[in-house]
Scaffold this motif. Structure first.
Motif, PDB file in Angstrom:
ATOM      1  N   THR A 115       0.830  -1.203   0.000  1.00  0.00           N
ATOM      2  CA  THR A 115       0.000   0.000   0.000  1.00  0.00           C
ATOM      3  C   THR A 115       0.871   1.262   0.000  1.00  0.00           C
ATOM      4  O   THR A 115       0.539   2.264  -0.638  1.00  0.00           O
ATOM      5  CB  THR A 115      -0.985  -0.024   1.186  1.00  0.00           C
ATOM      6  OG1 THR A 115      -1.801  -1.192   1.054  1.00  0.00           O
ATOM      7  CG2 THR A 115      -1.883   1.201   1.201  1.00  0.00           C
ATOM      8  N   SER A 140      -5.372   1.076   2.252  1.00  0.00           N
ATOM      9  CA  SER A 140      -5.586  -0.304   1.852  1.00  0.00           C
ATOM     10  C   SER A 140      -7.074  -0.568   1.683  1.00  0.00           C
ATOM     11  O   SER A 140      -7.858  -0.324   2.588  1.00  0.00           O
ATOM     12  CB  SER A 140      -5.012  -1.238   2.906  1.00  0.00           C
ATOM     13  OG  SER A 140      -4.862  -2.513   2.348  1.00  0.00           O
ATOM     14  N   ASP A 166      -7.387  -4.951  -3.608  1.00  0.00           N
ATOM     15  CA  ASP A 166      -6.733  -5.711  -2.543  1.00  0.00           C
ATOM     16  C   ASP A 166      -7.622  -6.907  -2.217  1.00  0.00           C
ATOM     17  O   ASP A 166      -8.724  -6.745  -1.696  1.00  0.00           O
ATOM     18  CB  ASP A 166      -6.568  -4.803  -1.310  1.00  0.00           C
ATOM     19  CG  ASP A 166      -5.791  -5.496  -0.196  1.00  0.00           C
ATOM     20  OD1 ASP A 166      -5.857  -6.739  -0.097  1.00  0.00           O
ATOM     21  OD2 ASP A 166      -5.140  -4.785   0.579  1.00  0.00           O
ATOM     22  N   GLU A 171      -3.100  -5.840  -5.026  1.00  0.00           N
ATOM     23  CA  GLU A 171      -2.465  -6.504  -3.886  1.00  0.00           C
ATOM     24  C   GLU A 171      -3.168  -7.855  -3.715  1.00  0.00           C
ATOM     25  O   GLU A 171      -4.364  -7.947  -3.909  1.00  0.00           O
ATOM     26  CB  GLU A 171      -2.634  -5.676  -2.602  1.00  0.00           C
ATOM     27  CG  GLU A 171      -2.068  -4.269  -2.700  1.00  0.00           C
ATOM     28  CD  GLU A 171      -2.104  -3.512  -1.370  1.00  0.00           C
ATOM     29  OE1 GLU A 171      -1.947  -4.136  -0.305  1.00  0.00           O
ATOM     30  OE2 GLU A 171      -2.288  -2.281  -1.412  1.00  0.00           O
TER      31      GLU A 171
END
Ligand code: ADP
Ligand code: MG
Length: 154
Positions: free
Chosen positions: A44, A62, A82, A110
């Motif tokens: 992040t 995030s 994410d 992510e």
């Protein structure tokens, strides 16, 4: 042509962010960047630099609970995904596939393992390993088509 592989050590979050800002300033739109590390590795933090590099002033956090966030106000749109602890890709596969097609946007992922099948092979991949309290080893793998993102970076 083979993919280029770069290894860089950073010694602070600021250094990681600065490096990412440099990469971010080179983005042209349409790129996908996959960030790989354990929790707290710096994915992040890197994304924060990338967003700054495209000129977005939006705050980067995030998206662990919302799964995706979008940053505007820069030269390009930035889509930040994410998938931490997501066990089934479900509709997220479609959502990410859709924005991967945006030529005026860049996609940052992510925990992208679960959507591997929709990520393009020609993506920039950054694997971060924690090697000390504030030391991080960055292994950057870059396909030939994205060489402009890393040329002269070191
Ligand atoms: P992730 O998204 O991979 O879980 P974060 O970026 O949210 O990781 O968190 C990384 C944490 O590690 C932050 O608290 C950051 O300040 C810290 N940190 C310490 N050193 C570094 C470094 N060299 N690069 C990036 N982050 C670092
Ligand atoms: Mg994160």
């Amino acid at each position: 042509m083979v993919s280029a592989s770069l290894h860089i050590t950073t010694h602070s979050p600021e250094e990681t962010e600065q490096l990412a800002r440099n990469i971010g300033s080179r983005l042209r739109g349409g790129e996908v960047i996959e960030l790989v590390s354990d929790l707290g590795g710096g994915k992040t933090t890197l994304t924060r630099g990338l967003a700054a590099g495209i000129g977005s002033k939006d705050s980067v956090a995030s998206p662990t609970f919302t799964l995706s966030r979008e940053y505007a106000g820069g030269r390009l749109r930035m889509y930040h995904f994410d998938f931490y602890r997501l066990h089934e890709a479900g509709i997220m596969s479609d959502e990410i596939a859709e924005v991967i097609g945006d030529p005026e946007g860049v996609v940052i992922v992510e925990w992208g393992e679960i959507v591997q099948q929709v990520l393009p092979p020609s993506r920039l991949q950054i694997v971060i390993t924690t090697s000390g309290e504030t030391d991080r080893e960055l292994a950057i793998t870059c396909p030939p088509s994205l060489a402009y993102l890393v040329e002269g970076l070191l």
